[in-house]
Design a protein around this motif. Sequence first.
Motif, PDB file in Angstrom:
ATOM      1  N   PRO A  38      40.030  -2.346  -5.102  1.00  0.00           N
ATOM      2  CA  PRO A  38      39.514  -1.443  -4.057  1.00  0.00           C
ATOM      3  C   PRO A  38      39.350  -2.169  -2.729  1.00  0.00           C
ATOM      4  O   PRO A  38      39.110  -3.386  -2.689  1.00  0.00           O
ATOM      5  N   ALA A  39      39.493  -1.413  -1.645  1.00  0.00           N
ATOM      6  CA  ALA A  39      39.328  -1.978  -0.304  1.00  0.00           C
ATOM      7  C   ALA A  39      37.837  -2.174  -0.042  1.00  0.00           C
ATOM      8  O   ALA A  39      37.136  -1.241   0.353  1.00  0.00           O
ATOM      9  N   LEU A  40      37.347  -3.402  -0.271  1.00  0.00           N
ATOM     10  CA  LEU A  40      35.911  -3.663  -0.200  1.00  0.00           C
ATOM     11  C   LEU A  40      35.550  -4.750   0.801  1.00  0.00           C
ATOM     12  O   LEU A  40      34.415  -5.206   0.811  1.00  0.00           O
ATOM     13  N   ASP A  41      36.510  -5.192   1.588  1.00  0.00           N
ATOM     14  CA  ASP A  41      36.192  -6.242   2.548  1.00  0.00           C
ATOM     15  C   ASP A  41      35.154  -5.739   3.540  1.00  0.00           C
ATOM     16  O   ASP A  41      35.281  -4.635   4.088  1.00  0.00           O
ATOM     17  N   PRO A  42      34.100  -6.517   3.814  1.00  0.00           N
ATOM     18  CA  PRO A  42      33.109  -6.087   4.803  1.00  0.00           C
ATOM     19  C   PRO A  42      33.723  -6.066   6.193  1.00  0.00           C
ATOM     20  O   PRO A  42      34.711  -6.749   6.455  1.00  0.00           O
ATOM     21  N   PRO A  43      33.160  -5.276   7.101  1.00  0.00           N
ATOM     22  CA  PRO A  43      33.679  -5.252   8.476  1.00  0.00           C
ATOM     23  C   PRO A  43      33.678  -6.652   9.076  1.00  0.00           C
ATOM     24  O   PRO A  43      32.665  -7.348   9.061  1.00  0.00           O
ATOM     25  N   ASN A  44      34.813  -7.056   9.585  1.00  0.00           N
ATOM     26  CA  ASN A  44      34.966  -8.403  10.135  1.00  0.00           C
ATOM     27  C   ASN A  44      35.614  -8.291  11.508  1.00  0.00           C
ATOM     28  O   ASN A  44      36.704  -7.741  11.638  1.00  0.00           O
ATOM     29  N   ILE A  45      34.922  -8.807  12.505  1.00  0.00           N
ATOM     30  CA  ILE A  45      35.409  -8.754  13.884  1.00  0.00           C
ATOM     31  C   ILE A  45      35.661 -10.182  14.361  1.00  0.00           C
ATOM     32  O   ILE A  45      34.825 -11.070  14.168  1.00  0.00           O
ATOM     33  N   SER A  46      36.814 -10.414  14.942  1.00  0.00           N
ATOM     34  CA  SER A  46      37.147 -11.747  15.455  1.00  0.00           C
ATOM     35  C   SER A  46      37.234 -11.710  16.975  1.00  0.00           C
ATOM     36  O   SER A  46      37.705 -10.732  17.559  1.00  0.00           O
ATOM     37  N   VAL A  47      36.773 -12.796  17.580  1.00  0.00           N
ATOM     38  CA  VAL A  47      36.807 -12.959  19.041  1.00  0.00           C
ATOM     39  C   VAL A  47      37.612 -14.220  19.331  1.00  0.00           C
ATOM     40  O   VAL A  47      37.174 -15.338  18.997  1.00  0.00           O
ATOM     41  N   ARG A  48      38.785 -14.058  19.935  1.00  0.00           N
ATOM     42  CA  ARG A  48      39.664 -15.194  20.240  1.00  0.00           C
ATOM     43  C   ARG A  48      39.760 -15.395  21.754  1.00  0.00           C
ATOM     44  O   ARG A  48      39.972 -14.435  22.496  1.00  0.00           O
ATOM     45  N   THR A  49      39.626 -16.650  22.160  1.00  0.00           N
ATOM     46  CA  THR A  49      39.699 -16.994  23.579  1.00  0.00           C
ATOM     47  C   THR A  49      40.630 -18.182  23.747  1.00  0.00           C
ATOM     48  O   THR A  49      40.522 -19.168  23.013  1.00  0.00           O
ATOM     49  N   SER A  50      41.533 -18.095  24.713  1.00  0.00           N
ATOM     50  CA  SER A  50      42.491 -19.176  24.986  1.00  0.00           C
ATOM     51  C   SER A  50      42.132 -19.842  26.304  1.00  0.00           C
ATOM     52  O   SER A  50      41.919 -19.167  27.329  1.00  0.00           O
ATOM     53  N   TYR A  51      42.053 -21.182  26.280  1.00  0.00           N
ATOM     54  CA  TYR A  51      41.749 -21.976  27.471  1.00  0.00           C
ATOM     55  C   TYR A  51      42.627 -23.221  27.441  1.00  0.00           C
ATOM     56  O   TYR A  51      42.189 -24.315  27.066  1.00  0.00           O
ATOM     57  N   PRO A  52      43.916 -23.074  27.812  1.00  0.00           N
ATOM     58  CA  PRO A  52      44.875 -24.185  27.683  1.00  0.00           C
ATOM     59  C   PRO A  52      44.421 -25.423  28.444  1.00  0.00           C
ATOM     60  O   PRO A  52      43.918 -25.337  29.564  1.00  0.00           O
TER      61      PRO A  52
END
Length: 522
Positions: A38-52
């Motif tokens: 079953p699709a049971l993964d908890p809500p997961n939000i990712s924040v990605r930031t690029s600073y070369p």
Amino acid sequence: MNLSEFSLRRPVFAVVLNIAIIVFGIIGYTFLGVRDYPALDPPNISVRTSYPGANAEIIETQITEPLEKAVNGIAGIKNITSQSSQGSSNISVEFNLGINLEEAANDVRDKVSQAQRSLPTDLEAPPVVSKADASNDPVVIMLLQSDKRNALEITEYANNNLVERIQTVPGVSGVNIWGEKKYAMRIWFDPQKMSAYTLTPQDVQAALLRENVELPAGKLAGDKTELGIRTFGKINTEEEFNNLIIKNINGADIRLKDIGEAVLGPENEESVLKESGVPMIGVAVIPQPGTNYIAISNDIQKRLEEIKKDLPEDIRLEVTNDQTVNIRKSISEVKETLIISFFLVVLIIYLFFRDWLIAIRPLIDIPISLIGAFFLMYLFGFSINVLTLLAIVLATGLVVDDGIVVTENIYKKMEEGMPKWQAAREGSKEIYFAVIATSITLAVVFLPILFLEGFTGRLFREFGIVVAGAVLISAFVSLTLTPVLNVYLSRKVFKHSKFYVKTEPFFNGMENGYRRILKGFM
């Protein structure tokens, strides 16, 4: 007049109701997704930031920590994990089960937007907030490799010839390329020459922003003619980059080739995917939420057969991981288990009733209850997975109980010499409420699973609802269709079979032995 008597008086109505259960069950089955769990993964939000160009310490202090402090105040967060590396920051926010994914994503976006004023002003782009769910795992993974082409050429071939053709497969959400190498113009500086000309990398960056631009040029209009004007300002080749004027010093143009060199190469040179020294890339197919994984895998296999016909001789394409293999094995095992269960149920009923006409009736009752359970799965938004298939197998033994009880009581009335229609009416009437009470009791046993909290409760919720639903459907089938079948599938003149006559002394001995044991305990 109860439901059983009404069904006996209106047998066509009873048959139509049960056919409706089958039809709705089949319709629901066609819309069910197929996956492993079953699709049971908890809500997961990712924040990605690029600073070369920034090292890990600067990333952590100037980007990761301010964003973590801003996001930490959101309600419902279970934990926050972050990773600061050379040139990039990645923050993963996991919420508690039951939190709406869209609301969680919106809350994170709001907090990240408020925190942007405390981030470095020279960021190339604002932080990217993305959602993750249980369907983000690839269903099929393929490898593309070549003995003659480098990773850049393989990536270009995959993007131009594979990705679009695979994305059009029904149920596919996206196609990710692992180990891809994108073309980029890389500029290598000579520090000594830059120092001699008193130039810095910022001067080169300013020249690129100034010269490498394509602006609208308007149009030319006359009395009878109107022409649009296009100016070519984009720099594309190595030669054009090397001839870029960086600065004019004392009337002399300093070009890029005077302080370094522009070379066309991969955007990222720090990672590579190889097998036995041969460059390759991975192609991962991401399914849409709630889709049928097996159908997607089958369609991809067909599409790959078409793609392989057009593959160059030096390129090899093969599937290395198919998530549906285990799902297919599970479904195959369930089919075998159901067949064995059906056979054992028929055999046991025959050994006790010793009549084939009665023994084959569960072959009608059981499928109706199980097929009807698929419609309940569709209504609740479930999928076909290991736990729902386990519920179907377990329900096979439970749903037959009501039918056996009703059939046995009707059979007993017919043994006493009562006509079969009257026996069906009286026999089902005697145990009408007993069947209802038994079925409700069985269903209620599984209902507490609905109130379990956390991951375990969500995991077994589908199992409990499917079993309880199948049992309640079996009660309806037993009180409507079973009495009708006992009338129309019974002999006109009731008589025991030869096998019954030969084995009856054995059963009489069992009853007498049980009677003596019971009297001894009493």
